[in-house]
Design an enzyme around this catalytic site. Sequence first.
Site, PDB file in Angstrom:
ATOM      1  CB  CYS A 161     -17.971   9.924   5.504  1.00  0.00           C
ATOM      2  SG  CYS A 161     -17.661  11.366   5.048  1.00  0.00           S
ATOM      3  NE  ARG A 195     -16.219   3.912   5.516  1.00  0.00           N
ATOM      4  CZ  ARG A 195     -15.294   3.548   4.916  1.00  0.00           C
ATOM      5  NH1 ARG A 195     -14.534   2.683   4.644  1.00  0.00           N
ATOM      6  NH2 ARG A 195     -15.239   4.182   3.597  1.00  0.00           N
ATOM      7  CD1 TRP A 252     -11.628  12.296   8.116  1.00  0.00           C
ATOM      8  CD2 TRP A 252     -11.779  12.701   6.431  1.00  0.00           C
ATOM      9  NE1 TRP A 252     -10.747  12.723   8.475  1.00  0.00           N
ATOM     10  CE2 TRP A 252     -10.264  12.968   7.092  1.00  0.00           C
ATOM     11  CE3 TRP A 252     -11.779  13.055   5.372  1.00  0.00           C
ATOM     12  CZ2 TRP A 252      -9.001  13.223   6.476  1.00  0.00           C
ATOM     13  CZ3 TRP A 252     -10.940  12.981   4.273  1.00  0.00           C
ATOM     14  CH2 TRP A 252      -9.505  13.577   4.530  1.00  0.00           C
ATOM     15  CG  ASN A 307     -16.908   7.563   1.825  1.00  0.00           C
ATOM     16  OD1 ASN A 307     -16.021   8.551   2.233  1.00  0.00           O
ATOM     17  ND2 ASN A 307     -16.831   5.611   1.225  1.00  0.00           N
ATOM     18  N   GLY A 308     -17.060  10.229  -0.347  1.00  0.00           N
ATOM     19  CA  GLY A 308     -16.143  10.662  -1.367  1.00  0.00           C
ATOM     20  C   GLY A 308     -16.327  12.104  -2.044  1.00  0.00           C
ATOM     21  CD  GLU A 324       4.187   2.420  10.093  1.00  0.00           C
ATOM     22  OE1 GLU A 324       4.588   3.421   9.847  1.00  0.00           O
ATOM     23  OE2 GLU A 324       3.543   2.467  11.249  1.00  0.00           O
ATOM     24  CE  LYS A 326       1.054   4.000  12.992  1.00  0.00           C
ATOM     25  NZ  LYS A 326       1.158   2.816  12.410  1.00  0.00           N
ATOM     26  CD  GLU A 361      -1.561   7.691  12.445  1.00  0.00           C
ATOM     27  OE1 GLU A 361      -1.001   6.671  12.969  1.00  0.00           O
ATOM     28  OE2 GLU A 361      -2.666   7.127  11.788  1.00  0.00           O
ATOM     29  CG  HIS A 372      24.526  15.202   6.139  1.00  0.00           C
ATOM     30  ND1 HIS A 372      25.981  15.800   6.096  1.00  0.00           N
ATOM     31  CD2 HIS A 372      24.388  13.558   6.212  1.00  0.00           C
ATOM     32  CE1 HIS A 372      26.688  14.791   5.727  1.00  0.00           C
ATOM     33  NE2 HIS A 372      26.538  14.388   6.263  1.00  0.00           N
ATOM     34  CE  LYS A 384      -7.056   1.149  10.037  1.00  0.00           C
ATOM     35  NZ  LYS A 384      -5.866   0.817  11.033  1.00  0.00           N
TER      36      LYS A 384
HETATM   37  C1  F6R Z   1      -0.827   5.124   9.926  1.00  0.00           C
HETATM   38  C2  F6R Z   1      -1.963   4.813   8.959  1.00  0.00           C
HETATM   39  C3  F6R Z   1      -1.596   5.616   7.769  1.00  0.00           C
HETATM   40  C4  F6R Z   1      -2.614   4.563   6.375  1.00  0.00           C
HETATM   41  C5  F6R Z   1      -2.231   4.782   5.196  1.00  0.00           C
HETATM   42  C6  F6R Z   1      -2.593   3.925   4.458  1.00  0.00           C
HETATM   43  O1  F6R Z   1      -1.141   4.692  11.531  1.00  0.00           O
HETATM   44  O2  F6R Z   1      -3.144   4.121   9.484  1.00  0.00           O
HETATM   45  O3  F6R Z   1      -0.903   5.966   7.147  1.00  0.00           O
HETATM   46  O4  F6R Z   1      -1.066   3.998   6.166  1.00  0.00           O
HETATM   47  O5  F6R Z   1      -3.679   6.173   4.895  1.00  0.00           O
HETATM   48  O6  F6R Z   1      -3.981   2.684   4.512  1.00  0.00           O
HETATM   49  P1  F6R Z   1      -4.379   1.410   3.875  1.00  0.00           P
HETATM   50  O7  F6R Z   1      -2.955   0.689   4.641  1.00  0.00           O
HETATM   51  O8  F6R Z   1      -5.258   1.156   3.757  1.00  0.00           O
HETATM   52  O9  F6R Z   1      -3.879   1.739   1.918  1.00  0.00           O
END
Ligand code: F6R
Length: 586
Positions: free
Chosen positions: A2, A27, A74, A100-101, A463, A467, A470, A486, A581
């Site tokens: 949030c 956020r 969020w 937030n939290g 990775e 992506k 996500e 396997h 994020k």
């Molecule tokens: C994926 C992504 C998340 C972050 C994860 C860690 O695209 O962005 O998996 O990598 O939440 O975030 P940080 O690096 O900010 O600790």
Amino acid sequence: MCSILGLAGDHDIASTLIESLKKMEYRGYDSVGVAIKDKSDILVKKGVGKVNVVNHDLSMDKMSGFTGIGHTRWATHGKVTKENAHPHMCNTNSVGVVHNGIIENYVELRKDLENNHGITFKSSTDTEVIPNLLQIYFERLHDVKKAIMATVKKLKGHYAFVALFKTGELAGVKNHEPLILGVGRTDLLLTSDVVGLPDDISSAIYLENNQFVIIKERKHKIFDFEGNVAQFVVKTIPKNYQNVTKESHKYFTEKEIFEQPETILVAGNDEEHLDKIADLIHNSDYVYVTGSGTSYNIAVIAKYLFSRFAGKKVEHVMASEAKYSSQYLIPNSTLFAISQSGESADVLEAVSIGKKKNFKIISMINSENSSLARESVFSIGLNCGPEIGVAATKSFTSQMAILYKIVNKLCDGCIDVNFKVISEAYASILSDVSEIQKLVKDIKDIQNLFVIGRGIHYPIAKEAALKIKEITYIHSEGIAAGELKHGPLALMDGSAYVLVINPDDDSYVDNISTVNEIKSRDAKVIGVSNKPDANYDYWIPIPTVDPALYPLVEIVSLQLIAYYLAVERGIDPDYPKNLAKSVTVK
Ligand code: F6R
């Protein structure tokens, strides 16, 4: 997570607050709301959806009043509904709170407030206990400062909140969640992130844990939770964190992918700190590397790079799993914590576990004022500027570049890495995306996409799959190519698609055998490689570089596949559903 905001100005502040909320949406974007104090009352408007949509319906920006709070959510406790959207008011409508939290003991607090104080709750959030506690203590103690001190004594968990009192005070409280006070000529803005600051505020105070600020008549005082006046430093906000826009791009994700030819050149440009980190790693018997999500994939890449090129064993620990394996972590080791935001709760928890074992903490972060940076003996900066798109893109390549730089220090320059060459390779990939655009048109309706790679390309496959799932909502799995036989080979048939990361290095020949096995089961193969192959149904070419450097290069094509696939499927890649994020809850 949030975002929380609180603004005190000398003019109607609603439109400024809404502009800041738009910048903070990355956020959390389930719902949005504001509370503004007009001449006598606190008025609340809130709704489900993104800021623009809710504002269009409710004209939040037209409200009048000089002091207010705002929130983008969020969801953690309670579904995505208008009732659960913040701000939350106390029963007497005299205190409003954005939070937030997590308040861990909210169930018992809620019962106590219901049974012993006659409070009626309107939402199913943990937040609503806060304005009610503040109101009860304010009524008893007749003082905002004392009411806050009494309230925080009751709360358990990691949180930050901003409270608006009908008496005119605005207060911000920080306990392990970010809270910053932007200090402008006329306005004071409390915010979870400097990105939310209006263009005319370029200075800020980073509150410490267990501190709170009270703003009255646009003057601020900061205290610790014991009520002592706290010292503070006013810092200048870096220019690239002010007024962050998409520029000519449709989405932040696109902008951030296309920034990589520049960001790769400045990653970790701080020789002194690189040397200190390299020395510490060199002199440590045990080194653990931790992170979450994309940053965890970097931790896995670190294992390959350090062992292969520097003969140094490092062990990766998924941050969210650290507490379940803490008994195996050897005391007095070094913990290299990797986090773009520097605020991920899981990473900070891994750090606190490490500290209990007397670990030396070093970190890779994108914000020198982040919590992680403050927990570390040395940090190295990504320097890639604010990353707004929820999917980590440019931060990933910057993190990898820093790993290469550190490893090269440990192996006396054994990797022939010239970041100008990498930057040119990026520019070349980004200058012609036609093959990727053709591919995504063909595969936009698939249900599953397997991504395979060997050796160091395995974490790159993970990775890429992260992506894809996500931002496109297509189920995707990153698999070590040799593991296909396997088990996962059972899933290969005429409807399956496999993306093979196949640069011309020591993994190439084995990969071609795997490609043959996949083709024999009629599945379609997408080759990401500098060499074509007759077995590929689609070939996404990448530039030829020194074999040690392919991980740095191939990822950009994979990011582009995820991005264009999201756009082709009509998904806003900046705000994928259910995500946010900077994940500041565990
Ligand atoms: C994926 C992504 C998340 C972050 C994860 C860690 O695209 O962005 O998996 O990598 O939440 O975030 P940080 O690096 O900010 O600790």
